[in-house]
Design a protein around this motif. Structure first.
Motif, PDB file in Angstrom:
ATOM      1  N   PHE A 214      43.889  50.999  27.823  1.00 40.83           N
ATOM      2  CA  PHE A 214      43.763  49.768  28.610  1.00 40.83           C
ATOM      3  C   PHE A 214      42.504  49.716  29.489  1.00 40.83           C
ATOM      4  N   PHE A 215      41.557  50.626  29.270  1.00 38.02           N
ATOM      5  CA  PHE A 215      40.366  50.620  30.119  1.00 38.02           C
ATOM      6  C   PHE A 215      39.514  49.374  29.886  1.00 38.02           C
ATOM      7  N   VAL A 216      39.205  49.084  28.628  1.00 35.37           N
ATOM      8  CA  VAL A 216      38.379  47.912  28.327  1.00 35.37           C
ATOM      9  C   VAL A 216      39.105  46.641  28.755  1.00 35.37           C
ATOM     10  N   ASP A 217      40.411  46.595  28.550  1.00 31.37           N
ATOM     11  CA  ASP A 217      41.196  45.426  28.981  1.00 31.37           C
ATOM     12  C   ASP A 217      41.066  45.218  30.491  1.00 31.37           C
ATOM     13  N   THR A 218      41.089  46.321  31.233  1.00 31.88           N
ATOM     14  CA  THR A 218      40.983  46.234  32.690  1.00 31.88           C
ATOM     15  C   THR A 218      39.599  45.766  33.105  1.00 31.88           C
ATOM     16  N   VAL A 219      38.569  46.263  32.433  1.00 32.00           N
ATOM     17  CA  VAL A 219      37.200  45.817  32.727  1.00 32.00           C
ATOM     18  C   VAL A 219      37.088  44.310  32.511  1.00 32.00           C
ATOM     19  N   ARG A 220      37.622  43.827  31.409  1.00 34.64           N
ATOM     20  CA  ARG A 220      37.545  42.390  31.111  1.00 34.64           C
ATOM     21  C   ARG A 220      38.325  41.573  32.146  1.00 34.64           C
ATOM     22  N   LEU A 221      39.461  42.082  32.572  1.00 39.36           N
ATOM     23  CA  LEU A 221      40.260  41.385  33.575  1.00 39.36           C
ATOM     24  C   LEU A 221      39.468  41.230  34.872  1.00 39.36           C
ATOM     25  N   VAL A 222      38.806  42.299  35.294  1.00 43.78           N
ATOM     26  CA  VAL A 222      38.015  42.249  36.528  1.00 43.78           C
ATOM     27  C   VAL A 222      36.796  41.351  36.343  1.00 43.78           C
ATOM     28  N   LEU A 223      36.143  41.436  35.189  1.00 48.09           N
ATOM     29  CA  LEU A 223      34.985  40.577  34.928  1.00 48.09           C
ATOM     30  C   LEU A 223      35.359  39.105  35.046  1.00 48.09           C
ATOM     31  N   ASN A 224      36.502  38.748  34.515  1.00 45.75           N
ATOM     32  CA  ASN A 224      36.949  37.363  34.574  1.00 45.75           C
ATOM     33  C   ASN A 224      37.132  36.910  36.017  1.00 45.75           C
ATOM     34  N   ALA A 225      37.667  37.787  36.858  1.00 53.37           N
ATOM     35  CA  ALA A 225      37.859  37.438  38.270  1.00 53.37           C
ATOM     36  C   ALA A 225      36.526  37.354  39.001  1.00 53.37           C
ATOM     37  N   LEU A 226      35.616  38.268  38.703  1.00 50.29           N
ATOM     38  CA  LEU A 226      34.327  38.287  39.389  1.00 50.29           C
ATOM     39  C   LEU A 226      33.479  37.068  39.056  1.00 50.29           C
ATOM     40  N   SER A 227      33.723  36.473  37.892  1.00 51.81           N
ATOM     41  CA  SER A 227      32.929  35.302  37.497  1.00 51.81           C
ATOM     42  C   SER A 227      33.144  34.133  38.452  1.00 51.81           C
ATOM     43  N   ALA A 228      34.264  34.157  39.186  1.00 48.00           N
ATOM     44  CA  ALA A 228      34.543  33.080  40.145  1.00 48.00           C
ATOM     45  C   ALA A 228      34.332  33.543  41.583  1.00 48.00           C
ATOM     46  N   SER A 229      33.651  34.683  41.749  1.00 47.65           N
ATOM     47  CA  SER A 229      33.457  35.239  43.088  1.00 47.65           C
ATOM     48  C   SER A 229      32.029  34.999  43.568  1.00 47.65           C
ATOM     49  N   ASP A 230      31.748  35.457  44.799  1.00 47.33           N
ATOM     50  CA  ASP A 230      30.405  35.359  45.355  1.00 47.33           C
ATOM     51  C   ASP A 230      29.540  36.566  45.001  1.00 47.33           C
ATOM     52  N   ILE A 231      30.102  37.528  44.310  1.00 47.67           N
ATOM     53  CA  ILE A 231      29.331  38.707  43.899  1.00 47.67           C
ATOM     54  C   ILE A 231      28.319  38.292  42.847  1.00 47.67           C
ATOM     55  N   ARG A 232      27.096  38.732  43.015  1.00 49.41           N
ATOM     56  CA  ARG A 232      26.019  38.321  42.110  1.00 49.41           C
ATOM     57  C   ARG A 232      26.324  38.741  40.686  1.00 49.41           C
ATOM     58  N   ALA A 233      25.986  37.881  39.736  1.00 48.09           N
ATOM     59  CA  ALA A 233      26.323  38.106  38.327  1.00 48.09           C
ATOM     60  C   ALA A 233      25.759  39.419  37.801  1.00 48.09           C
ATOM     61  N   GLN A 234      24.577  39.816  38.272  1.00 46.73           N
ATOM     62  CA  GLN A 234      23.952  41.023  37.756  1.00 46.73           C
ATOM     63  C   GLN A 234      24.731  42.283  38.140  1.00 46.73           C
ATOM     64  N   HIS A 235      25.646  42.164  39.098  1.00 48.99           N
ATOM     65  CA  HIS A 235      26.450  43.307  39.519  1.00 48.99           C
ATOM     66  C   HIS A 235      27.869  43.273  38.959  1.00 48.99           C
ATOM     67  N   HIS A 236      28.205  42.265  38.175  1.00 50.63           N
ATOM     68  CA  HIS A 236      29.583  42.121  37.707  1.00 50.63           C
ATOM     69  C   HIS A 236      30.025  43.295  36.835  1.00 50.63           C
ATOM     70  N   MET A 237      29.189  43.671  35.864  1.00 52.87           N
ATOM     71  CA  MET A 237      29.590  44.714  34.926  1.00 52.87           C
ATOM     72  C   MET A 237      29.750  46.060  35.628  1.00 52.87           C
ATOM     73  N   SER A 238      28.805  46.424  36.468  1.00 51.45           N
ATOM     74  CA  SER A 238      28.900  47.711  37.163  1.00 51.45           C
ATOM     75  C   SER A 238      30.119  47.731  38.082  1.00 51.45           C
ATOM     76  N   ALA A 239      30.372  46.615  38.769  1.00 53.28           N
ATOM     77  CA  ALA A 239      31.540  46.553  39.651  1.00 53.28           C
ATOM     78  C   ALA A 239      32.833  46.638  38.846  1.00 53.28           C
ATOM     79  N   ALA A 240      32.894  45.923  37.728  1.00 53.26           N
ATOM     80  CA  ALA A 240      34.113  45.924  36.906  1.00 53.26           C
ATOM     81  C   ALA A 240      34.412  47.321  36.382  1.00 53.26           C
ATOM     82  N   ILE A 241      33.376  48.029  35.921  1.00 55.52           N
ATOM     83  CA  ILE A 241      33.579  49.389  35.422  1.00 55.52           C
ATOM     84  C   ILE A 241      34.019  50.306  36.554  1.00 55.52           C
ATOM     85  N   GLY A 242      33.409  50.136  37.731  1.00 52.91           N
ATOM     86  CA  GLY A 242      33.788  50.967  38.866  1.00 52.91           C
ATOM     87  C   GLY A 242      35.234  50.785  39.262  1.00 52.91           C
TER      88      GLY A 242
END
Length: 399
Positions: A214-242
């Motif tokens: 479920f690791f990749v599933d979790t990354v995608r779940l977080v990415l989807n949430a971050l897309s509607a956040s104020d966190i800059r897009a260039q940091h979405h992937m690193s944040a989601a993996i973290g």
């Protein structure tokens, strides 16, 4: 060094250290006297990706290359004139954590299980994470990813609200074909003194037709949430993996259970070795594969099959080396044939390009993380090495 690269390195180091900690186990001092029935080498049939699988990965990244290169150039242009100090990085990290906490708070007000799960993953403290996960399962959800996160967290919690046995049954009802679910359930049963039931669960794990962490599933779940956040897009992937890496359940109870019980009873060693074969062959993430190989090696040593133990140890070393060669750290070496004499910062590139990162997650699910990294490294390196506009994605000794 730009912030993006620093974040990539810190996250990678964290994952590598977590990997080393999770696989740590004491090897038996002496092998048992009896000889074991030979077992298939775990993961051996997947040592090389099928030719068509490699072609698919390469063709996928090739088709994306024009879009990806444009995104990588934009990322380099945005960071070329900014020198990031340690203080700058700390400040950025604090801001991102604050933004993630605010997003978690907003999601926690919703009533759907996926939102509550995402809120738990983004939450900053363990108690809040557990509270939100318990709220999520109270919705009656049958989503495997929600039940997985709730069960694995309850396994390491003494909270009286955790009805772990009931959670296990709910997870098996929807994810009973997954060896990883069975194995964590085995560790839970073993911790409750249910030794026979735990062995049954290990055998079910060995017979399961798939392994999924479920690791990749979790990354995608977080990415989807971050897309509607104020966190800059260039940091979405690193944040989601973290955030996803922080939520990976510990495999230490599993490795200890297999080691200790395997030394007492051969049937445990055989069952754990069989599970490790299934997991190493079918799992997609590097963490799960390496843990499975460690479990297999320990089991073979316990059973006295030193030939398979040595072969598995060699496979672990080769797999770890290949993985490290795709990482932008000092143990990576400059790739021969590249004019820039630099190790390519694959992770920095992945985090810079949303197109590339999405394709990379798809490739992990289809072909496994190791083969995906090797193929993407080669394709990204082809552009980065030859285009000075992409020089921020090179990792040289000077940096």
């Amino acid at each position: 060094m730009n912030t993006q690269r620093v974040m990539a390195v810190i996250l990678i180091v964290g994952i590598v250290l977590f990997l080393a900690f999770s696989m740590r186990h004491d090897r038996p001092n002496t092998a048992s006297e009896h000889q074991s029935t030979p077992l298939r080498m775990p993961g051996q049939i997947d040592e090389q990706a099928p030719h068509d699988a490699q072609d698919t990965i390469t063709e996928s990244t090739a088709r994306l290359s024009d879009t990806v290169v444009d995104e990588l150039i934009v990322a380099c242009d945005a960071t070329s004139d900014t020198a990031q100090s340690e203080q700058d990085f700390d400040q950025l990290g604090n801001v991102m954590l604050q933004q993630a906490a605010e997003l978690s708070g907003a999601l926690s007000q919703r009533t759907d299980a996926d939102a509550l799960l995402t809120a738990a993953i983004l939450a900053s403290d363990e108690q809040t994470k557990l509270d939100l996960l318990l709220q999520a399962i109270e919705t009656g959800t049958q989503e495997p990813i929600v039940l997985w996160h709730a069960m694995t967290r309850c396994l390491r919690s003494n909270d009286a609200r955790c009805s772990t046995a009931a959670l296990e049954e709910r997870l098996l009802a929807v994810d009973g074909q997954n060896s990883e679910s069975w194995m964590h359930i085995a560790a839970g049963r073993f911790s409750r003194g249910q030794t026979d039931d735990a062995l049954h669960a290990v055998r079910q794990a060995a017979a399961a037709p798939e392994s999924h962490d479920f690791f990749v599933d979790t990354v995608r779940l977080v990415l989807n949430a971050l897309s509607a956040s104020d966190i800059r897009a260039q940091h979405h992937m690193s944040a989601a993996i973290g955030f996803a890496a922080a939520g990976v359940p510990s495999y230490l109870p599993i490795t200890q259970m297999c080691r200790d019980q395997g030394q007492l009873q051969d049937e445990w060693a055989y069952a754990c070795a069989a599970y490790a074969q299934t997991s190493a062959k079918q799992n997609k993430t590097q963490l799960s594969v390496m843990i499975s190989l460690a479990i297999a090696q320990s089991a073979y040593e316990t059973l006295g099959d030193l030939r398979l133990a040595e072969r598995t140890e060699a496979q672990r070393f080769d797999t770890r080396t290949r993985f490290r060669n795709t990482m932008p750290l000092s143990f990576g070496t400059p790739q021969r044939g590249f004019t820039s004499n630099a190790t390519i910062d694959l992770d920095g590139a992945l985090y810079s390009s949303q197109t590339l990162s999405a394709a990379f997650l798809d490739a992990i699910e289809q072909h496994g993380e190791l083969h995906a990294r090797e193929q993407f490294y080669e394709r990204v390196a082809h552009h980065v090495d030859r285009d000075n506009r992409l020089r921020c994605h090179r990792w040289t000794a000077a940096k």
